[in-house]
Scaffold this motif. Structure first.
Motif, PDB file in Angstrom:
ATOM      1  N   VAL A 162      36.211  96.342 111.720  1.00 25.43           N
ATOM      2  CA  VAL A 162      36.262  96.920 113.063  1.00 25.43           C
ATOM      3  C   VAL A 162      35.639  95.927 114.031  1.00 25.43           C
ATOM      4  N   LEU A 217      33.557  94.137 116.693  1.00 22.42           N
ATOM      5  CA  LEU A 217      32.401  94.388 117.546  1.00 22.42           C
ATOM      6  C   LEU A 217      32.645  93.630 118.846  1.00 22.42           C
ATOM      7  N   TYR A 271      32.470  98.872 120.072  1.00 25.33           N
ATOM      8  CA  TYR A 271      33.485  98.531 119.081  1.00 25.33           C
ATOM      9  C   TYR A 271      34.873  98.905 119.592  1.00 25.33           C
ATOM     10  N   GLY A 304      33.452  99.220 109.018  1.00 28.38           N
ATOM     11  CA  GLY A 304      32.640  99.239 110.227  1.00 28.38           C
ATOM     12  C   GLY A 304      31.165  99.130 109.921  1.00 28.38           C
TER      13      GLY A 304
END
Length: 703
Positions: free
Chosen positions: A404, A406, A420, A488
């Motif tokens: 995911v 950032l 995110y 994540g």
């Protein structure tokens, strides 16, 4: 005698010719400054050209007529001609919401009304002749007073009157717009209005239309009736207006412009040339100066003070700390104001989830309209803040299809906000746990497993630095729009430790995913990530959490249950029943065995993530497990009769069930020195996986 009769005939014809030649069939007045109207009673023309029919005096009459008679038909028994009139009028009330007698446009055989009464008879008739056929009067009244004696419908109406003040047809004052919606108009509002009166001599039809001053003529009439005026009108009639006041007079009546035509449409008026209405009442300069001006000043000062307070409050509300060293990371820094707006003020409705590090909110950026997920992380310590931000900026450069992204951060007071990319399908756990409404099939699960493994390999070996995730589990795996798995919260545990008290140790992770050595040493390595990934493999394949408090005692720990099935020679009993045996056996066998191998109690026997990828891609045969060194040792004690499992001390023993130190230690300890995100099975703390916090001493290794 004959010559005398012949001369009389010639004289009559001559008089008739002269009378006919003088008659007109149309006229138009844009104001009445130079008009030669025939005025009677209190009617007058003001210096600026207004026709003022009445004033505020009581029981008075006012008449204004075109001075010459107009021919409406050729003989007494002929049909009346078509005609139309158009005028602009205003009725000004001295008191709001109170009306008085109105105005009537009238056709009359005479312009003198000596015996007429004021009030409800509009200065045209009286009680004795009201309604008589011999009156030969046609009128359209604009009335702002309800007179019961003549059966008025309300105190704001337009009516068609014939030979009397009881209207043959009436309607509340208003107009129909182009969308066929009716709008009321208040006759005595003081606002100028337009009125059209038309008679079609062929169709024998009377039409009346009302509208505000600056609107065009509506397509739909306010009043329309079929009526033959041939029996009402005489060959010649006078055209004009009449008005009257009552015993209490509070309304003045004005006509601003007027046009009329026989056999055709009356000419339109030039509204820009119409005279202005006078101001009603005395000047209020003194009242403005003595009352309104001080009030305006006080209100203005109060608003100014309030504005300053709001501005200061707003500045403080969105205040951020921006130090000199942080300018290097400005491209990755978000404004708190933008994040506040994006998440609608961090409303609870926008919460996507709650984790050990804080709440996660969905947001939409104000300008770009891109969807984001914002995690609010408490960061009480200012020590290492520069390193903290530097590491966030560094991780912002991580780019992998199974991570995911950032996007950046925001720092405000004692809080950090991590931004995110938003994953529309949420976390994986909601698709495999607690009887989901929609569960993933095996192809989707296997693709997610390989994706997470690929992302973890990137963190461990393929990026410029080694990144330890430290909290791999289904709830930290998010699904994008195409149901691809994305890992994540990578590195967040390590970042969080930067703000910790250096005198305490935090074992960050979730019970059931923690490697045994992590509880002894407090250190996270790539091997501890592999251990957590093993628990994740079994979780996805079996549809169960690593530790399930609701399960039977023998099925409490998932890895032990899977190992038991494998030891019995039927490892497929562990498969998630929701899959309904719809899976590829070779892939499932690889995942289950790999999950056991990654969950080995000794780090040196666990594979690396590169080896894991080779197994999953089929480049290596499914791992072979040996039961020769695997055994379960039950300890006495535990919590409420729940057995505690441990490993033999031999380092070569292939014990796959986690020991009490690795799985259960710290659950009943009340000593607070660090925090551990856990699923509690007993003791004073209760909760779900990843929910409660259980505390322990680092050197506490026995119950």
């Amino acid at each position: 005698m004959v010559p005398l009769k012949f001369g009389a005939l010639i004289f009559y014809i001559l008089i008739s010719f002269l009378t006919t030649s003088k008659s007109v069939n149309e006229f138009s007045y844009n104001g009445f400054r130079s008009a030669n109207l025939s005025l009677d009673g209190i009617a007058k023309i003001t210096p600026n050209g207004l026709l003022k029919l009445t004033n505020f005096t009581t029981l008075q009459k006012g008449h204004a007529f075109y001075p010459d008679p107009i021919i409406f038909k050729n003989s007494s028994y002929a049909s009346a001609f078509s005609f139309s009139t158009y005028f602009v009028f205003t009725m000004v009330s001295g008191y709001e919401n109170l009306g008085g007698q109105g105005i009537i446009f009238v056709l009359s055989p005479s312009k003198r009304f000596e015996g007429a009464s004021p009030g409800l008879y509009f200065g045209l008739l009286n009680q004795t002749n009201n309604g008589n056929f011999s009156n030969h009067i046609f009128g359209v009244e604009l009335d702002s007073l309800k007179n019961v004696e003549v059966q008025d419908i309300d105190d704001n109406h337009v009516g068609i009157d014939i030979n009397g003040m009881k209207s043959v047809s009436s309607n509340t004052a208003g107009y129909w717009d182009s969308e066929d919606l009716f709008h009321n108009l208040t006759l005595n509002s003081g606002q100028p209005m337009q009125l059209w009166v038309e008679y079609d001599g062929t169709e024998k039809q009377i039409s009346v239309t009302l509208a505000p001053l600056n609107d065009s003529k509506p397509n739909r009439t306010l009043l329309q009736i079929s009526y033959d005026l041939s029996h009402v009108l005489k060959p010649t009639m006078f055209v004009g207006f009449s008005s009257a006041t009552g015993p209490i007079q509070i309304t003045s009546h004005y006509v601003l412009g007027w046009s009329f035509k026989i056999n055709g449409m009356a000419q339109s008026l030039d509204l820009s040339r119409l005279p202005k209405l006078p101001r009603v009442g005395p000047k209020k300069i003194s009242k403005v100066l003595t009352i309104y001006l001080p009030v305006i000043i006080v209100v203005s000062v109060s608003l100014a003070i309030w504005g300053v307070v709001c501005y200061v409050t707003r500045v403080r509300k969105f205040a951020e700390v921006l130090e000199e060293w942080e300018r290097d990371y400005s491209p990755q820094r978000f404004k708190f104001k933008d994040l506040y707006k994006a998440t609608k003020g961090f409303r609870d409705k926008e919460i996507l989830g709650r984790g050990g590090f804080g709440k996660v909110y969905k947001g939409v950026m104000p300008r770009s309209k891109s969807e984001i997920a914002v995690k609010r992380v408490s960061h009480e310590s200012r020590q290492g803040m520069k390193e903290f931000v530097a590491e966030i900026a560094s991780m912002g450069r991580l780019r992998h299809r199974n991570l995911v992204p950032l996007l950046g951060y925001c720092r405000r007071k004692s809080e950090l906000l991590l931004v995110y990319e938003y994953m529309p399908n949420g976390s994986l756990d909601k698709f495999i746990h607690d009887q989901p409404k929609f569960t993933l099939n095996w192809d989707q699960r296997f693709r997610v497993i390989k994706g997470v493994a690929s992302g973890l390999l990137y963190l461990h070996e393929e990026w410029e630095q080694v990144v330890i995730h430290r909290d791999i589990k289904a709830s930290n795996v998010l699904l994008d729009g195409e149901m691809n798995g994305r890992l994540g919260d990578f590195g967040l545990a390590r970042l969080y430790d930067r703000g910790a008290d250096h005198q305490t140790t935090h074992v960050v992770g979730t019970l059931g995913y923690l490697a045994p050595e992590q509880n002894r040493t407090g250190k996270a390595t790539t091997s501890t990530d592999v251990y957590a990934f093993g628990a994740f493999l079994l979780e996805v394949a079996c549809g169960r959490r690593p530790i399930d408090p609701k399960a039977a005692p023998n099925d409490l720990i998932l890895v032990d249950q899977v190992f038991s099935y494998w030891n019995e020679g039927d490892i497929f009993q562990a498969v998630d029943p929701n899959l309904c045996n719809d899976y590829v056996k070779e892939e499932m066998e690889t995942v289950l065995k790999l999950g056991l191998l990654c969950s080995h109690s000794e780090p040196k026997f666990r594979p690396s993530m590169r080896q894991v990828m080779l197994y999953l891609e089929g480049a290596l045969a499914p791992p072979e497990l040996s039961a020769s060194g695997l055994k379960l040792t039950q300890h006495n004690g535990g919590c409420d009769g729940v057995p505690l499992w441990s490993y033999p001390s031999s380092t070569t023993s292939q014990t796959l069930s986690q020991n009490s130190e690795g799985r259960m230690n710290g659950m009943a300890s009340k000593t607070v020195r660090g925090s551990l995100k856990a699923e509690t099975l007993c003791g004073e703390v209760s909760g779900h996986v990843g929910g409660a916090e259980v505390h322990y001493l680092r050197n506490h290794t026995t119950l």
